[in-house]
Design an enzyme around this catalytic site. Structure first.
Site, mmCIF file in Angstrom:
data_model
loop_
_atom_site.group_PDB
_atom_site.id
_atom_site.type_symbol
_atom_site.label_atom_id
_atom_site.label_comp_id
_atom_site.label_asym_id
_atom_site.label_seq_id
_atom_site.Cartn_x
_atom_site.Cartn_y
_atom_site.Cartn_z
ATOM 1 N N ARG A 68 0.641 -1.920 7.457
ATOM 2 C CA ARG A 68 0.995 -0.589 6.825
ATOM 3 C C ARG A 68 1.986 0.221 7.806
ATOM 4 O O ARG A 68 2.767 1.154 7.472
ATOM 5 C CB ARG A 68 0.143 0.330 6.528
ATOM 6 C CG ARG A 68 -0.920 -0.160 5.291
ATOM 7 C CD ARG A 68 -1.818 0.838 4.950
ATOM 8 N NE ARG A 68 -0.928 1.789 3.949
ATOM 9 C CZ ARG A 68 -1.487 3.010 3.479
ATOM 10 N NH1 ARG A 68 -2.810 3.458 3.294
ATOM 11 N NH2 ARG A 68 -0.656 3.626 2.674
ATOM 12 N N HIS A 111 -11.618 7.067 5.046
ATOM 13 C CA HIS A 111 -10.877 8.288 5.163
ATOM 14 C C HIS A 111 -11.366 9.509 4.859
ATOM 15 O O HIS A 111 -11.964 9.400 3.990
ATOM 16 C CB HIS A 111 -9.390 8.102 4.440
ATOM 17 C CG HIS A 111 -8.419 7.294 4.976
ATOM 18 N ND1 HIS A 111 -7.468 6.422 4.168
ATOM 19 C CD2 HIS A 111 -7.663 7.270 6.119
ATOM 20 C CE1 HIS A 111 -6.651 5.994 4.532
ATOM 21 N NE2 HIS A 111 -6.766 6.369 6.010
ATOM 22 N N ASP A 168 0.876 -1.386 0.001
ATOM 23 C CA ASP A 168 -0.017 -0.001 0.119
ATOM 24 C C ASP A 168 0.917 1.145 -0.003
ATOM 25 O O ASP A 168 0.347 2.471 -0.048
ATOM 26 C CB ASP A 168 -0.868 -0.197 1.208
ATOM 27 C CG ASP A 168 -2.363 -0.729 0.956
ATOM 28 O OD1 ASP A 168 -2.787 -0.676 -0.136
ATOM 29 O OD2 ASP A 168 -3.054 -1.017 1.930
ATOM 30 N N ARG A 225 -9.884 5.219 11.149
ATOM 31 C CA ARG A 225 -8.483 5.261 11.008
ATOM 32 C C ARG A 225 -8.129 6.211 12.180
ATOM 33 O O ARG A 225 -7.511 5.761 13.218
ATOM 34 C CB ARG A 225 -8.195 5.459 9.521
ATOM 35 C CG ARG A 225 -8.561 4.583 8.594
ATOM 36 C CD ARG A 225 -8.026 3.251 8.679
ATOM 37 N NE ARG A 225 -8.313 2.351 7.790
ATOM 38 C CZ ARG A 225 -7.556 2.219 6.644
ATOM 39 N NH1 ARG A 225 -6.597 2.802 6.325
ATOM 40 N NH2 ARG A 225 -8.073 1.129 6.002
ATOM 41 N N CYS A 238 -4.866 9.784 -2.916
ATOM 42 C CA CYS A 238 -4.166 8.924 -2.040
ATOM 43 C C CYS A 238 -2.923 8.828 -2.481
ATOM 44 O O CYS A 238 -1.800 8.404 -1.567
ATOM 45 C CB CYS A 238 -4.864 7.677 -1.865
ATOM 46 S SG CYS A 238 -6.571 7.570 -1.441
HETATM 47 N N1 ARG Z 1 -5.249 0.198 1.055
HETATM 48 C C1 ARG Z 1 -4.977 1.299 1.854
HETATM 49 C C2 ARG Z 1 -5.674 1.524 3.108
HETATM 50 O O1 ARG Z 1 -6.573 0.913 3.290
HETATM 51 C C3 ARG Z 1 -5.609 2.548 0.929
HETATM 52 C C4 ARG Z 1 -5.220 3.929 1.519
HETATM 53 C C5 ARG Z 1 -5.829 4.961 0.692
HETATM 54 N N2 ARG Z 1 -5.326 6.223 0.930
HETATM 55 C C6 ARG Z 1 -6.037 7.197 1.418
HETATM 56 N N3 ARG Z 1 -5.303 8.546 1.318
HETATM 57 N N4 ARG Z 1 -7.152 7.293 1.302
HETATM 58 O O2 ARG Z 1 -4.920 1.750 4.008
#
Ligand code: ARG
Length: 291
Positions: A112, A187, A87, A158, A283
């Site tokens: 991550r 997000h 990612d 998040r 992103c």
């Molecule tokens: N697969 C990543 C996650 O879920 C995607 C992140 C997308 N980034 C963003 N800025 N919305 O963390």
């Protein structure tokens, strides 16, 4: 307040005709090529590890975005991708930079986690001296959107709400907490975007926010562009604006005309492969606000 009944109100189209053309300001971005891009786990509703990813196509789509920024006069720095971090292409999550100060990221999911240090190393080796390793979970510009007066901050999926106070103290700017309630918009940058960051102009999909947060947005941004669910689901809000050009996923077809009416120049991009991991234009782009 509405005017007297016999005074016609001006439509957005009329207003934009009387407005001087939008002007772009040169930007600096940090991006990370999707060299190790894959969908091997699922940490948001868009990710399905059984669906194959076309790596060559992902690299080409990402290259188009980088080249487009450069052709518009912006500077793009590249962060070295690391194996085992599929990612990492979503560079926006690695830090938040305002006024040359860098607030590092702290990821919500362990998959991550190591990306945070890779970003910090990049900033250390590129002359940044005011760098904070965060105490609370924040995924960079995934949940922080910077306008001229505020830092808008998402929570619910998040970022920890505690990261909002941490950002406010560090950047010395008012941070406005917003509650995200729809898991598809996990997000803030999937549900809201800054259009003109010098004039507090934003667009957003109201349904992604709690009723109270919707009211807060209406109070602070009465002229915001309200986006439909269809355009939000086509990732139209995961866009990047330089004050004039708005780069956005090409599938958000309902957004092009409203943006033009406001004097912006929408540019549709195809980031279909990155969409399989739940990310698109914004992103992939971390803005370096160095001032
Ligand atoms: N697969 C990543 C996650 O879920 C995607 C992140 C997308 N980034 C963003 N800025 N919305 O963390």
């Amino acid at each position: 307040m509405s005017g007297p009944a016999d005074v016609p109100t001006r439509t957005v189209k009329e207003l934009s005709l009387s407005r001087p053309p939008r002007s772009a300001t040169p930007r600096r971005y940090l991006m990370c090529p999707p060299a190790h891009f894959q969908v091997t786990y699922s940490i948001n509703p868009w990710m399905d590890p059984t669906k194959p990813v076309d790596l060559k196509l992902a690299l080409a789509q990402w290259g188009d975005l980088r080249d487009r920024y450069r052709s518009l006069g912006h500077t793009v720095h590249e962060l070295d991708p690391r194996p085992g971090l599929p990612d990492m292409v979503f560079a926006a999550n690695g830090a938040t930079v305002v006024g040359g100060r860098v607030l590092g990221a702290r990821f919500a999911y362990r998959q991550r986690e190591p990306e945070a240090e890779a970003h910090l190393e990049w900033f250390r080796s590129h002359g940044y001296s005011e760098i904070r390793t965060p105490e609370h979970v924040n995924e960079g510009e995934g949940d922080f959107v910077v306008t001229s007066s505020y830092i808008l901050a998402g929570r619910g999926f998040r970022a920890s709400p505690l990261s909002h106070g941490e950002a406010q103290e560090f950047f010395e700017r008012p941070v406005i907490g917003l509650d995200l309630v729809d898991p598809r918009f996990y997000h803030l940058d999937t549900a809201l975007a800054a259009l003109d960051d010098a004039a507090d102009e934003i667009m957003y999909y109201p349904g992604a926010f709690s009723p109270g947060s919707q009211m807060v947005l209406r109070r602070l941004f009465p002229d915001a562009l309200a986006v439909s669910e269809a355009d939000a689901l086509a990732w139209g809000l995961n866009s990047v604006s330089d004050g004039r050009h708005v780069l956005l996923p090409q599938g958000a077809v309902g957004l092009f005309e409203p943006l033009r009416e406001r004097g912006y120049e929408p540019i549709g991009m195809d980031l279909g492969e990155m969409l399989k991991a739940g990310g698109s234009v914004k992103c992939c782009t971390l803005e370096l606000r160095d001032e």
